[in-house]
Structures are given as structure tokens and as C-alpha cells.
Design an enzyme around this catalytic site. Structure first.
Site, PDB file in Angstrom:
ATOM      1  N   GLU A 178      14.620  12.717   8.941  1.00 40.68           N
ATOM      2  CA  GLU A 178      13.963  12.020   7.819  1.00 40.68           C
ATOM      3  C   GLU A 178      14.716  10.731   7.470  1.00 40.68           C
ATOM      4  O   GLU A 178      15.099  10.500   6.323  1.00 40.68           O
ATOM      5  CB  GLU A 178      13.822  12.945   6.601  1.00 40.68           C
ATOM      6  CG  GLU A 178      12.905  14.116   6.886  1.00 40.68           C
ATOM      7  CD  GLU A 178      12.392  14.870   5.652  1.00 40.68           C
ATOM      8  OE1 GLU A 178      12.850  14.596   4.528  1.00 40.68           O
ATOM      9  OE2 GLU A 178      11.508  15.716   5.836  1.00 40.68           O
TER      10      GLU A 178
ATOM     11  N   GLU B 234       9.432  20.522  10.820  1.00 38.36           N
ATOM     12  CA  GLU B 234       9.443  21.084   9.462  1.00 38.36           C
ATOM     13  C   GLU B 234       8.005  21.230   9.007  1.00 38.36           C
ATOM     14  O   GLU B 234       7.270  20.240   8.923  1.00 38.36           O
ATOM     15  CB  GLU B 234      10.225  20.197   8.484  1.00 38.36           C
ATOM     16  CG  GLU B 234      11.721  20.251   8.718  1.00 38.36           C
ATOM     17  CD  GLU B 234      12.532  19.524   7.649  1.00 38.36           C
ATOM     18  OE1 GLU B 234      12.085  19.464   6.480  1.00 38.36           O
ATOM     19  OE2 GLU B 234      13.620  19.023   8.001  1.00 38.36           O
TER      20      GLU B 234
END
Ligand code: AHR
Length: 491
Positions: free
Chosen positions: A173, A296
């Protein structure tokens, strides 16, 4: 009555077992307590890993495990987690609850966990706050068999032979907690860091770049254009959050009919996301060399009342079972591009398959879906089509049924199908071509929409034998009750 057409003669793509992967972060009680209790714990363990948890995870055949984060990965310095435990540095886990991280679970412990689970390790390196040298030497420490300071250090720490390490993520991220970067900047950093992620001996690393947040199509466009040829995989993160804001995500167990359908509608968005990101990838990688890695995914609710807000502990109901079933069907159907997926997270965090309390452990409805779906691992996706109806409340309309079909190496067909309706059962007439059907067997998971297991009632939701089917010649008729997930094996 709905119709399901299955073409056993038309195999589409391999459903790689890694689609059934998991994610474990140094967050709340996932690693510590949930998985690792240390060698001196009164909780039965093998080299510090809980025996009950490892045994349950082996049953669902965990193929790959991602670690150490998440946001934690871009603040993790691997050297803090090696060597004698009493000498390991203590630090504050700034992302998750501000608690002390004593680094007692590090590289050696993670590799030991993967050994016990018989799964592939997937390690995410620190690009956000770590150096190139740090990433380079971690890979060398883990995988180099020759003479070098890193290989020597590993040997001193008790691991003579290098580990096999296939999957390595270059940051997490990085558009957010991993450095708030723009895709252009990340692409350049990715190119630089990945250069030093070396293949030693016959260990070939599958390099995974940080991909987009949900529907940030520009991120995919830029990163594929600037760095696509340097990567093997591109990640995608998408969480199903029923609430409209992060401050009010909704309760895991207390919700109404409208929220049920809203949650399922939001989870079905995964299909559009994969389709649209894949279209962009197709432009730069028409041969589908680069895999999409949904590393995720899962539900994200408000934490259980009374628990630490930074620990992300939530209960898990039949709604989560349907979310898992739908997502796994979606990944199966996109297995030409999706090569891996990792539900967040394995134990005690977000949409977990296992919850623990002291020495006790419960299996969640999501666990049981992974159990029902495990036959798809490494099977071939079959061409299939299903007629459906719409169900829902107000603007939250979803198809009443959702499915996927595969054929395994022994020629058995595996149908996984779920009924999203809260009120109506549905009969399905399945026609199978390209295979003579001899026997059918199945299992079903069903219950009230918010049914869940607790430490007082750990088996309220569990799969039972499915009997509501009828086989005549090549026609298979079966009926799904509302709120159900069924796995059928056709031989
Ligand atoms: O899974 C919890 C967090 O969600 C991860 O650390 C991060 O990558 C994501 O935002």
C-alpha cells in the site's frame, strides 16, 4: 427453477491453489496469541506455534501465507527479528494499537510456521521506510547457500540451509500507509528495489509490485506502463465495508436485511474491479505473464465492543460465509489473471477463519467455506452458466445465486454455489455435458443471517451433509435453502 449448464469438455484456466491463500500481520492478536504463543506457553505448541490452530489450518490446506504486513511491513526491520530472543529489540507497533512488539516472532519463526503448515511463504519487504540494502540482504539471508556475511549470519542463528522463498512483495500500500506515494514515484522505486532482489541458486523469486487501492485505475495504468516488465505480479486490495464511512463501518453481528444485501452488493464489486484492472493489464501484458494478486480482501466492520480499537477483532457470521463464497467464486472465474488471493487476516483480525480466547479456539463460518471450497485448489475452471433472479432491499439488489465449477485431476467436478436470498429457497436444474455422471455428494453450510460460533457455542454453524438433490440420467436437480453455501462433488 434456475438452470445451471456445465460444460465438462471446456476447461478454461487453472485455479491456482494460491487463490486460497491467507494473510497474517503483526496486528492485534493475529500473530501473538492467535498463532504464536512461544515455547514456554502452557497452551500446547510446537516450537511456539499453537497446535490447535496449526492442525485446523492444515485441514483447509493453506497454500500460501503472507507476512509480516500490511502496513506493518513498511516499518518492519527484519534484523530486529533474528538472533537470540532475549537480545531482540523491542519497539512500538505504531500502526496497530501502539503496543510493544518484542520481535519474538521473526523470519525464523515465520519460516517454521510455513514448514508446519506445509505452505509457501510470501514475504513483503519494506520499501516505505527501509533501504535497498536492507531488502537486498533480507533476501540474501533467507535464500543464499554460498559464502557471504548474510548466509553466515543465518547459519549462526541456527539455519544451516537457505529456505525456499518464492513470493516476495516490494512494499505494501505504498499509495497510503506505505509512503503516500504517487504511482510514478512508486514505479521508479519499484524498479530500483526489485533490481537487488536476487535469485540465488535455483530459488526463483516471484516479484509482486504494490498495486491499486480498490478502483484506482490510474495506479494500475501508470505502474503497468512504467514498471510492468520488471514484475511477476501486481497486487490489489479491496475490503467489503458495509458502512458508508470508516468511522461507522457497521457491526459484525447486529445488522438488518438491508445491510445484508448492501454488504453482498459491495462484495460483488470485486468482480468489476478485477475485470477493469485486468483490462488495463491486458494492454501492457496481453500474454498474461503478470498475475493479479488480491493479497488483501475480506470484510471490515467496527471492532467487537470492548476490544482494543487498534486490534481489528471482529466476529464472523453467515454473512461472512457468503462474502467468502462469492469472492472465491469470483477469483475462480478470473483464474486466467488472478494467481493468488490472501484473505485478511488468518486469526483474530478482520475476516478470520479462526478466533482464539486464551487456550480456546473456534472455527468461523468463513473457515467452513474455505473447507467446502478446498477441492477447487489446482483444479481446472469449467465453462458454466447459471440463470439467476434478483433479490434485495431497495437499491441493494443482487443475484439470488452465485457459483463456480471446476474439474480436478481425477475428473471429479466440484460445484460451489450459494443462495444470497434471505427468504427464498431455490431449485436448480443442472445439465452436465462432456461427462457421464455416476454419483453426487455434497455438504452445506446454512443458518440465520447473523448466526455465528462463540466460545460457549462453538459449533452452531458448521457444514453438514447435503441431501436435497436428485440425479436422473445426466440431470441433477437440487434445492438450496436461503442463506446457504453448498459444495457438490460430481463423479
Ligand atoms: O489488514 C489490515 C490493513 O489493511 C493492512 O495492514 C493494510 O495493508 C490495509 O490497509
Amino acid at each position: 427453477m434456475e438452470k445451471l449448464y456445465i460444460h465438462a469438455e471446456h476447461k478454461k484456466s487453472k485455479i491456482r491453489k494460491e487463490i486460497y491463500g491467507h494473510f497474517s500481520e503483526h496486528l492485534g492478536r493475529c500473530i501473538y496469541e492467535g498463532i504464536y504463543v512461544g515455547e514456554n506457553s502452557p497452551i500446547p505448541n510446537t516450537n511456539g506455534m499453537r497446535n490447535d490452530v496449526v492442525e485446523a489450518l492444515k485441514k483447509i490446506k493453506v497454500p500460501v501465507l503472507r507476512w509480516p504486513g500490511g502496513c506493518f511491513a513498511d516499518e518492519y526491520h527484519w534484523r530486529d527479528g533474528i538472533g537470540p530472543k532475549e537480545k531482540r529489540k523491542k519497539m512500538i507497533n505504531t500502526h496497530w494499537g501502539g503496543v510493544v512488539e518484542d520481535n519474538s516472532f521473526g523470519t525464523h519463526e515465520f519460516m517454521e510456521l510455513c514448514r508446519q503448515l506445509e505452505c509457501e511463504p510470501y514475504i513483503t519487504g519494506n520499501l516505505g521506510s527501509g533501504t535497498v540494502e536492507e531488502m537486498q540482504s533480507w533476501v540474501e539471508y533467507m535464500t543464499f547457500d554460498g559464502i557471504s556475511p548474510m548466509a553466515e549470519l543465518r547459519r549462526q542463528n541456527g539455519q544451516e540451509k537457505p529456505w525456499h522463498l518464492k513470493y516476495f512483495g516490494i512494499g505494501n500500500e505504498n499509495w497510503g500507509c506505505g509512503g503516500n506515494m504517487r504511482p510514478e514515484y512508486y514505479s521508479d522505486l519499484y524498479r530500483r528495489y526489485q533490481t537487488y532482489v536476487r535469485n540465488f541458486g535455483d530459488n526463483k523469486i516471484y516479484k509482486i509490485a504494490c498495486g491499486p487501492n480498490t478502483d484506482d485505475y490510474n495506479w494500475t495504468e501508470v505502474v503497468m506502463q512504467l514498471a510492468g516488465k520488471f514484475m511477476d505480479g501486481l497486487s490489489l486490495h479491496y475490503y467489503t465495508v458495509p458502512g458508508d464511512t470508516w468511522e461507522n463501518k457497521g457491526s459484525a453481528t447486529e445488522f438488518d436485511e438491508k445491510t445484508w444485501y448492501k454488504t453482498l452488493k459491495k462484495t460483488l464489486f470485486m468482480d468489476e474491479l478485477i475485470t477493469r484492472h485486468s483490462e488495463i493489464m491486458n494492454k501492457y501484458d496481453p500474454d498474461k505473464r503478470v498475475g493479479l494478486v488480491v493479497d488483501e480482501w475480506g470484510t471490515w466492520y467496527d471492532v467487537e465492543p470492548g476490544t482494543h480499537p487498534g486490534f481489528l477483532f471482529q466476529q464472523n457470521t453467515m454473512r461472512d460465509a457468503l462474502v467468502a463464497a462469492i469472492n472465491l467464486n469470483i477469483f475462480n472465474k478470473h483464474s486466467d489473471r488472478v494467481v493468488m488471493a490472501n484473505i485478511a487476516q488468518m486469526v483474530n483480525v478482520l475476516q478470520s477463519v479462526i478466533l482464539t480466547e486464551g487456550a480456546n479456539m473456534i472455527l468461523t463460518p468463513t473457515y467452513h467455506v474455505f473447507d467446502l471450497y478446498k477441492e477447487h485448489q489446482d483444479a481446472e475452471l469449467l465453462e458454466s452458466a447459471l440463470t439467476t433472479d434478483e433479490v434485495g432491499v431497495d437499491e441493494y439488489r443482487v443475484p439470488n445465486l452465485h457459483h463456480s465449477v471446476s474439474m480436478d485431476g481425477e475428473g471429479k467436478i466440484h460445484i460451489t454455489i450459494c443462495n444470497l436470498s434471505l427468504t427464498e429457497s431455490r431449485t436448480i436444474n443442472a445439465q452436465i455435458t462432456g461427462k457421464t455422471v455416476k454419483t453426487v455428494s455434497g455438504r452445506i453450510l446454512t443458518g440465520e443471517m447473523n448466526a455465528h460460533n462463540t466460545f460457549d457455542n462453538p459449533e452452531r454453524v458448521k457444514p453438514v451433509e447435503f441431501k436435497d438433490f436428485n440425479l436422473e440420467k445426466d440431470e441433477l436437480k437440487f434445492t438450496l435453502p436461503p442463506v446457504s453455501v453448498v459444495a457438490l462433488t460430481v463423479e
